[in-house]
Design a protein around this motif. Structure first.
Motif, short mmCIF file in Angstrom:
data_model
loop_
_atom_site.label_atom_id
_atom_site.label_comp_id
_atom_site.label_asym_id
_atom_site.label_seq_id
_atom_site.Cartn_x
_atom_site.Cartn_y
_atom_site.Cartn_z
N UNK A 179 0.83 -1.20 0.00
CA UNK A 179 0.00 0.00 0.00
C UNK A 179 0.86 1.26 0.00
N UNK A 180 0.57 2.14 -0.96
CA UNK A 180 1.26 3.42 -1.07
C UNK A 180 0.33 4.60 -0.78
N UNK A 181 -0.99 4.41 -0.92
CA UNK A 181 -1.93 5.49 -0.66
C UNK A 181 -3.35 4.98 -0.54
N UNK A 182 -4.09 5.54 0.41
CA UNK A 182 -5.47 5.13 0.64
C UNK A 182 -6.37 6.36 0.83
N UNK A 183 -7.66 6.14 0.66
CA UNK A 183 -8.65 7.17 0.99
C UNK A 183 -9.49 6.71 2.17
N UNK A 184 -10.25 7.64 2.71
CA UNK A 184 -11.29 7.25 3.65
C UNK A 184 -12.41 6.59 2.87
N UNK A 185 -13.36 6.00 3.56
CA UNK A 185 -14.44 5.28 2.88
C UNK A 185 -15.29 6.22 2.04
N UNK A 186 -15.39 7.45 2.47
CA UNK A 186 -16.18 8.44 1.74
C UNK A 186 -15.48 8.87 0.43
N UNK A 187 -14.16 8.78 0.42
CA UNK A 187 -13.42 9.03 -0.81
C UNK A 187 -12.87 10.42 -0.99
N UNK A 188 -12.99 11.29 0.01
CA UNK A 188 -12.53 12.68 -0.16
C UNK A 188 -11.25 12.99 0.61
N UNK A 189 -10.74 12.03 1.39
CA UNK A 189 -9.49 12.21 2.12
C UNK A 189 -8.48 11.20 1.59
N UNK A 190 -7.37 11.70 1.04
CA UNK A 190 -6.33 10.84 0.50
C UNK A 190 -5.04 11.05 1.26
N UNK A 191 -4.44 9.94 1.70
CA UNK A 191 -3.10 9.97 2.27
C UNK A 191 -2.20 9.05 1.47
N UNK A 192 -0.99 9.50 1.15
CA UNK A 192 -0.07 8.67 0.41
C UNK A 192 1.37 9.00 0.81
N UNK A 193 2.25 8.00 0.78
CA UNK A 193 3.64 8.24 1.12
C UNK A 193 4.43 8.87 -0.02
N UNK A 194 4.26 8.46 -1.28
CA UNK A 194 4.97 9.13 -2.37
C UNK A 194 4.58 10.61 -2.48
N UNK A 195 5.43 11.38 -3.13
CA UNK A 195 5.27 12.83 -3.24
C UNK A 195 4.88 13.25 -4.66
N UNK A 196 3.59 13.32 -5.00
CA UNK A 196 3.22 13.79 -6.33
C UNK A 196 3.59 15.25 -6.57
N UNK A 197 3.67 16.04 -5.49
CA UNK A 197 4.03 17.46 -5.64
C UNK A 197 5.49 17.64 -6.06
N UNK A 198 6.28 16.58 -5.97
CA UNK A 198 7.66 16.62 -6.46
C UNK A 198 7.78 15.97 -7.83
N UNK A 199 6.64 15.68 -8.44
CA UNK A 199 6.61 15.05 -9.76
C UNK A 199 5.69 15.86 -10.66
N UNK A 200 6.04 17.14 -10.83
CA UNK A 200 5.18 18.07 -11.56
C UNK A 200 5.80 18.57 -12.85
N UNK A 201 7.09 18.30 -13.08
CA UNK A 201 7.78 18.86 -14.25
C UNK A 201 8.78 17.85 -14.80
N UNK A 202 8.72 17.60 -16.09
CA UNK A 202 9.64 16.66 -16.72
C UNK A 202 11.10 17.08 -16.54
N UNK A 203 11.32 18.36 -16.39
CA UNK A 203 12.67 18.85 -16.17
C UNK A 203 13.30 18.20 -14.94
N UNK A 204 12.45 17.83 -13.97
CA UNK A 204 12.93 17.21 -12.74
C UNK A 204 12.83 15.68 -12.80
N UNK A 205 12.48 15.14 -13.98
CA UNK A 205 12.50 13.69 -14.17
C UNK A 205 11.15 13.04 -14.35
N UNK A 206 10.08 13.61 -13.80
CA UNK A 206 8.75 13.03 -13.94
C UNK A 206 7.68 14.08 -13.65
N UNK A 207 6.58 14.04 -14.42
CA UNK A 207 5.44 14.91 -14.15
C UNK A 207 4.18 14.08 -13.89
#
Length: 229
Positions: A179-207
């Motif tokens: 498991x890397x990320x889960x939501x609450x049962x309602x589906x509006x709260x997401x917690x995840x260990x990976x950092x999508x905010x650090x994967x926003x630009x190809x210049x940095x390797x991944x968007x």
């Protein structure tokens, strides 16, 4: 539209989230201190990674008592999007907004690298722009990312399609069921260990993180909130 980026003593990924929204996506984000008692005027909440309160006691254990968390709970109860990454995920579990707990990495070492992450479900407000079973490249940087829950909770997570992300044959911490990320049962709260905010630009390797936040934004634009089952 405006998103709140929470800032706790020891947060260090708040700047990344601020940059992802304001500079990459062109959507207003504003820093909100842990002492704040209102989130009025915001459409979503972003909880950053880092070492809130120095990770004393347990990761996220002190941050959950911050003034602003009462407002985060209100947001969640109203079906509005709440996102937490890394330490943010830990805070959400400590606050009981997500089930389970984050333990020390299986090898007891801090890990910092890119990992392959699989998208398991696309019927959520966070993953609606991805393809089913799509593999993403996202950075991780944590010492306590080993997700654990009991068998009953795991069965419930599977039944309600709450496991949005799993490590794709590249588990960096030993987490249960990859498991890397889960939501609450309602589906509006997401917690995840990976950092999508650090994967926003190809210049940095991944968007590969762009679509996650864009999906949130699109759903807020459409006035989508998650209702009680």
């Amino acid at each position: 539209m405006k998103f709140a980026v929470l800032v706790f003593p020891g947060s260090n990924c708040d700047i990344d989230l601020y940059h992802a929204f304001n500079d990459v996506l062109g959507v207003e984000a504003e820093y909100v201190a842990h002492t704040a008692t209102s989130l009025e005027g915001f459409d979503g909440v972003l909880i950053p990674g880092g070492f809130s309160y120095g990770d004393y006691l347990r990761c996220g254990a002190i941050a959950r008592f911050s003034n602003v968390m009462a407002e985060v709970k209100r947001f969640a109860a109203e079906g509005k999007p709440v996102f937490g990454t890394c330490n943010g995920f830990q805070i959400l579990t400590e606050a009981k907004l997500l089930p389970g707990v984050l333990l020390k990495n299986e090898n007891l070492k801090f890990v910092s690298r890119n990992v392959a992450v699989k998208v398991n479900h696309t019927n959520s407000m966070f993953t609606s722009l991805y393809e089913s079973s799509e593999t993403l490249v996202l950075p991780v940087a944590h010492g306590e990312g080993n997700y654990y829950c009991d068998d009953k909770t795991l069965a419930s997570l599977k039944e309600h399609q709450q496991i949005l992300f799993t490590y794709d044959n590249d588990n960096p911490n030993g987490s249960l069921h990859n498991i890397a990320g889960i939501t609450n049962q309602r589906g509006n709260v997401l917690g995840m260990m990976p950092h999508p905010e650090r994967a926003m630009e190809q210049l940095l390797g991944t968007d590969d993180g762009v679509k996650l936040f864009q999906a949130m934004i699109n759903n807020v634009n459409r006035g989508v909130t998650c209702h009680e089952n």
